[in-house]
Design a protein around this motif. Structure first.
Motif, PDB file in Angstrom:
ATOM      1  N   ASP A  98      37.604  18.387  36.113  1.00  0.00           N
ATOM      2  CA  ASP A  98      39.028  18.476  36.478  1.00  0.00           C
ATOM      3  C   ASP A  98      39.736  19.539  35.647  1.00  0.00           C
ATOM      4  OD1 ASP A  98      38.792  16.503  38.391  1.00  0.00           O
ATOM      5  OD2 ASP A  98      39.419  14.887  37.052  1.00  0.00           O
ATOM      6  N   GLU A  99      39.379  19.631  34.369  1.00  0.00           N
ATOM      7  CA  GLU A  99      40.002  20.632  33.518  1.00  0.00           C
ATOM      8  C   GLU A  99      39.604  22.043  33.947  1.00  0.00           C
ATOM      9  OE1 GLU A  99      42.175  22.492  30.485  1.00  0.00           O
ATOM     10  OE2 GLU A  99      42.322  20.519  31.451  1.00  0.00           O
ATOM     11  N   LEU A 100      38.354  22.216  34.347  1.00  0.00           N
ATOM     12  CA  LEU A 100      37.921  23.526  34.840  1.00  0.00           C
ATOM     13  C   LEU A 100      38.716  23.927  36.080  1.00  0.00           C
ATOM     14  CD1 LEU A 100      34.028  23.273  34.463  1.00  0.00           C
ATOM     15  CD2 LEU A 100      35.658  24.352  32.893  1.00  0.00           C
ATOM     16  N   THR A 101      38.939  22.966  36.983  1.00  0.00           N
ATOM     17  CA  THR A 101      39.716  23.262  38.188  1.00  0.00           C
ATOM     18  C   THR A 101      41.145  23.622  37.832  1.00  0.00           C
ATOM     19  OG1 THR A 101      38.337  21.786  39.527  1.00  0.00           O
ATOM     20  CG2 THR A 101      40.504  22.347  40.402  1.00  0.00           C
ATOM     21  N   ARG A 102      41.730  22.886  36.877  1.00  0.00           N
ATOM     22  CA  ARG A 102      43.098  23.208  36.453  1.00  0.00           C
ATOM     23  C   ARG A 102      43.167  24.621  35.872  1.00  0.00           C
ATOM     24  NH1 ARG A 102      43.246  17.703  34.957  1.00  0.00           N
ATOM     25  NH2 ARG A 102      42.519  18.189  32.851  1.00  0.00           N
ATOM     26  N   LYS A 103      42.184  24.980  35.081  1.00  0.00           N
ATOM     27  CA  LYS A 103      42.171  26.334  34.508  1.00  0.00           C
ATOM     28  C   LYS A 103      42.087  27.387  35.603  1.00  0.00           C
ATOM     29  CE  LYS A 103      40.254  25.256  29.949  1.00  0.00           C
ATOM     30  NZ  LYS A 103      39.102  25.445  29.031  1.00  0.00           N
ATOM     31  N   LEU A 104      41.318  27.108  36.652  1.00  0.00           N
ATOM     32  CA  LEU A 104      41.204  28.055  37.756  1.00  0.00           C
ATOM     33  C   LEU A 104      42.535  28.236  38.468  1.00  0.00           C
ATOM     34  CD1 LEU A 104      39.651  29.796  39.848  1.00  0.00           C
ATOM     35  CD2 LEU A 104      39.120  27.655  41.053  1.00  0.00           C
ATOM     36  N   ILE A 105      43.165  27.144  38.873  1.00  0.00           N
ATOM     37  CA  ILE A 105      44.381  27.256  39.680  1.00  0.00           C
ATOM     38  C   ILE A 105      45.594  27.670  38.850  1.00  0.00           C
ATOM     39  CG2 ILE A 105      43.517  25.636  41.406  1.00  0.00           C
ATOM     40  CD1 ILE A 105      45.172  23.456  40.241  1.00  0.00           C
ATOM     41  N   GLU A 106      45.464  27.576  37.536  1.00  0.00           N
ATOM     42  CA  GLU A 106      46.535  28.063  36.654  1.00  0.00           C
ATOM     43  C   GLU A 106      46.270  29.479  36.160  1.00  0.00           C
ATOM     44  OE1 GLU A 106      46.813  25.170  33.549  1.00  0.00           O
ATOM     45  OE2 GLU A 106      47.543  23.576  34.894  1.00  0.00           O
ATOM     46  N   GLY A 107      45.170  30.083  36.615  1.00  0.00           N
ATOM     47  CA  GLY A 107      44.873  31.455  36.249  1.00  0.00           C
ATOM     48  C   GLY A 107      44.288  31.639  34.869  1.00  0.00           C
ATOM     49  N   ARG A 108      43.771  30.563  34.273  1.00  0.00           N
ATOM     50  CA  ARG A 108      43.209  30.638  32.920  1.00  0.00           C
ATOM     51  C   ARG A 108      41.695  30.854  32.938  1.00  0.00           C
ATOM     52  NH1 ARG A 108      43.978  25.804  29.990  1.00  0.00           N
ATOM     53  NH2 ARG A 108      44.578  24.612  31.837  1.00  0.00           N
ATOM     54  N   GLN A 109      41.074  30.779  34.092  1.00  0.00           N
ATOM     55  CA  GLN A 109      39.672  31.122  34.247  1.00  0.00           C
ATOM     56  C   GLN A 109      39.506  31.994  35.478  1.00  0.00           C
ATOM     57  OE1 GLN A 109      37.302  27.492  34.161  1.00  0.00           O
ATOM     58  NE2 GLN A 109      36.918  27.738  31.973  1.00  0.00           N
ATOM     59  N   LYS A 110      38.471  32.823  35.455  1.00  0.00           N
ATOM     60  CA  LYS A 110      38.272  33.820  36.500  1.00  0.00           C
ATOM     61  C   LYS A 110      37.181  33.398  37.477  1.00  0.00           C
ATOM     62  CE  LYS A 110      41.108  36.664  34.394  1.00  0.00           C
ATOM     63  NZ  LYS A 110      42.454  36.932  34.947  1.00  0.00           N
ATOM     64  N   TYR A 111      37.127  34.113  38.585  1.00  0.00           N
ATOM     65  CA  TYR A 111      36.027  34.027  39.537  1.00  0.00           C
ATOM     66  C   TYR A 111      35.694  35.451  39.940  1.00  0.00           C
ATOM     67  CZ  TYR A 111      39.951  34.443  42.800  1.00  0.00           C
ATOM     68  OH  TYR A 111      41.080  34.870  43.451  1.00  0.00           O
ATOM     69  N   SER A 112      34.620  35.635  40.695  1.00  0.00           N
ATOM     70  CA  SER A 112      34.152  36.976  41.021  1.00  0.00           C
ATOM     71  C   SER A 112      35.213  37.777  41.767  1.00  0.00           C
ATOM     72  CB  SER A 112      32.875  36.903  41.866  1.00  0.00           C
ATOM     73  OG  SER A 112      32.436  38.206  42.209  1.00  0.00           O
ATOM     74  N   PHE A 271      38.861  47.733  39.690  1.00  0.00           N
ATOM     75  CA  PHE A 271      38.210  46.503  39.227  1.00  0.00           C
ATOM     76  C   PHE A 271      39.116  45.738  38.269  1.00  0.00           C
ATOM     77  CE2 PHE A 271      35.579  44.508  35.873  1.00  0.00           C
ATOM     78  CZ  PHE A 271      34.903  43.570  36.639  1.00  0.00           C
ATOM     79  N   LYS A 272      39.705  46.433  37.314  1.00  0.00           N
ATOM     80  CA  LYS A 272      40.573  45.774  36.334  1.00  0.00           C
ATOM     81  C   LYS A 272      41.816  45.195  36.992  1.00  0.00           C
ATOM     82  CE  LYS A 272      38.954  48.594  32.466  1.00  0.00           C
ATOM     83  NZ  LYS A 272      39.288  49.669  31.495  1.00  0.00           N
ATOM     84  N   ARG A 273      42.364  45.903  37.988  1.00  0.00           N
ATOM     85  CA  ARG A 273      43.537  45.378  38.701  1.00  0.00           C
ATOM     86  C   ARG A 273      43.201  44.075  39.406  1.00  0.00           C
ATOM     87  NH1 ARG A 273      44.200  50.788  40.279  1.00  0.00           N
ATOM     88  NH2 ARG A 273      43.327  50.322  42.338  1.00  0.00           N
ATOM     89  N   VAL A 274      42.053  44.041  40.069  1.00  0.00           N
ATOM     90  CA  VAL A 274      41.678  42.841  40.829  1.00  0.00           C
ATOM     91  C   VAL A 274      41.383  41.681  39.879  1.00  0.00           C
ATOM     92  CG1 VAL A 274      39.995  41.870  42.433  1.00  0.00           C
ATOM     93  CG2 VAL A 274      40.806  44.200  42.762  1.00  0.00           C
ATOM     94  N   VAL A 275      40.651  41.945  38.801  1.00  0.00           N
ATOM     95  CA  VAL A 275      40.344  40.897  37.831  1.00  0.00           C
ATOM     96  C   VAL A 275      41.618  40.353  37.191  1.00  0.00           C
ATOM     97  CG1 VAL A 275      39.235  40.445  35.608  1.00  0.00           C
ATOM     98  CG2 VAL A 275      38.006  41.706  37.368  1.00  0.00           C
ATOM     99  N   ALA A 276      42.610  41.221  37.011  1.00  0.00           N
ATOM    100  CA  ALA A 276      43.885  40.802  36.413  1.00  0.00           C
ATOM    101  C   ALA A 276      44.754  40.010  37.379  1.00  0.00           C
ATOM    102  CB  ALA A 276      44.640  42.024  35.913  1.00  0.00           C
ATOM    103  N   GLY A 277      44.311  39.886  38.635  1.00  0.00           N
ATOM    104  CA  GLY A 277      45.063  39.080  39.593  1.00  0.00           C
ATOM    105  C   GLY A 277      45.864  39.866  40.596  1.00  0.00           C
ATOM    106  N   ASN A 278      45.654  41.181  40.652  1.00  0.00           N
ATOM    107  CA  ASN A 278      46.465  42.035  41.518  1.00  0.00           C
ATOM    108  C   ASN A 278      45.671  42.639  42.670  1.00  0.00           C
ATOM    109  OD1 ASN A 278      48.845  41.733  39.857  1.00  0.00           O
ATOM    110  ND2 ASN A 278      47.832  43.056  38.359  1.00  0.00           N
ATOM    111  N   GLY A 279      44.640  41.945  43.123  1.00  0.00           N
ATOM    112  CA  GLY A 279      43.871  42.410  44.263  1.00  0.00           C
ATOM    113  C   GLY A 279      44.549  42.044  45.573  1.00  0.00           C
ATOM    114  N   PRO A 280      43.976  42.457  46.704  1.00  0.00           N
ATOM    115  CA  PRO A 280      44.600  42.203  48.007  1.00  0.00           C
ATOM    116  C   PRO A 280      44.822  40.734  48.321  1.00  0.00           C
ATOM    117  CG  PRO A 280      42.834  43.825  48.205  1.00  0.00           C
ATOM    118  CD  PRO A 280      42.745  43.270  46.826  1.00  0.00           C
TER     119      PRO A 280
END
Length: 317
Positions: A98-112, A271-280
């Motif tokens: 549950d904590e991993l999911t919270r980190k994902l949806i709060e932007g504290r963990q990344k995905y590909s 790549f850095k823009r997308v990883v930072a959360g600014n992709g399409p």
């Protein structure tokens, strides 16, 4: 390798296990940095499998035939299963799902980063299978020999299924390339859009990768980002020739001296823009995952209540 010995002795035993190419198991003592590295890596992989259901899941209701719909449903279901295997592997390290999911949806963990691009036509489904799953196979097959046992064992089944996904995607593209001019243009367009993001999937160049050196020393990874990227290019160029598509890189050519393909410069700023959360599609992907998590709250609550009542009955008996 229990935790009853002195820290220096535990560290020595851990290093000996790594040096002997043995597996680290959940009850073994590991350095805090190793545990943190494994949780970060496995969680990012799990998140990628779950988020990765969205780009292709978007086409389930619009698949051109019942056969294609069934294939796509099976593939998306497989990705969900991969996410569950990986979250379970992370839990063996003490992580809370549950904590991993919270980190994902709060932007504290990344995905590909690859899953932040849109799927504009059904040809994208095939190209994702060919290029994205092909890149995943290059990256993940060596992880079957990762030093952490639960992760390595999970990867065996995942890689077998990803290999099948890659073949499904390639078969779809071969079918479309034997079709109309419009279908062939769709395949070429999708290839043009997905080629460079697929090369970015392996992560930043080795000189800029903050985790590669330590992960290689611990034998979590067996090859560097650049080594895997080169392997993928060498594998994919002949496939593109057989398919009849042109890879969108004017600098792509065989280097007889290196016995590898040379390829053009990757746009690491993108790549850095997308990883930072600014992709399409970054915001869309995370919002969809957040909504699914919120909508499923009643299921988790009901399951917890059922488990508690069952435990109470078993205790009374």
């Amino acid at each position: 390798m229990t935790a009853t010995a002195e820290p220096a002795e535990l560290e020595r035993r851990f290093e000996e296990v790594i040096a002997r190419e043995e597996r680290v198991e959940p009850r073994d003592w590991v350095p805090d940095d190793y545990r943190a590295t494994m949780i970060r890596m496995i969680a990012q992989h799990a998140h990628s499998e779950i988020i990765g259901m969205q780009p292709e899941g978007n086409w389930i209701t619009r698949a051109p035939s019942l056969r294609r719909k069934a294939i796509l449903l099976a593939k998306v279901q497989d990705e969900a299963g991969h996410g569950l295997y990986l979250y379970s592997a992370a839990e063996t390290l003490g992580a809370d799902r549950d904590e991993l999911t919270r980190k994902l949806i709060e932007g504290r963990q990344k995905y590909s980063s690859i899953f932040n691009y849109p799927t504009l036509s059904f040809a994208d489904v095939g190209v994702i299978g060919w290029l994205v799953d092909g890149a995943a196979i290059c990256n993940q097959v060596p992880l079957c020999r990762s030093s952490y046992g639960p992760y390595a064992r999970a990867m065996i089944r995942i890689c077998k299924e990803e290999s099948f996904h890659q073949r499904q995607g390639y078969e779809l593209l071969m079918t479309m390339m034997r079709g109309s001019d419009s279908q062939r243009r769709m395949v070429q367009d999708a290839t043009d859009r997905w080629w460079w993001p697929s090369l970015m999937m392996f992560g930043p160049p080795d000189a800029d990768s903050p985790h590669t050196e330590r992960s290689m020393a611990w034998k979590i990874k067996r090859h560097t980002n650049d080594e895997l990227r080169q392997r993928f290019v060498d594998m994919t160029v002949p496939q593109a020739d057989a398919l009849g598509v042109t890879l969108p890189d004017p600098d792509l050519r065989w280097n007889a001296e290196r016995e590898h393909y040379d390829f053009g410069a990757i746009d690491w700023a993108e790549f850095k823009r997308v990883v930072a959360g600014n992709g399409p599609c970054n915001a869309e992907r995370v919002a969809h995952r957040r909504a699914a998590h919120d909508d499923g709250a009643w299921v988790r609550e009901a399951a917890a209540a059922h488990a508690a009542r069952r435990a109470e009955r078993d205790g009374a008996a």
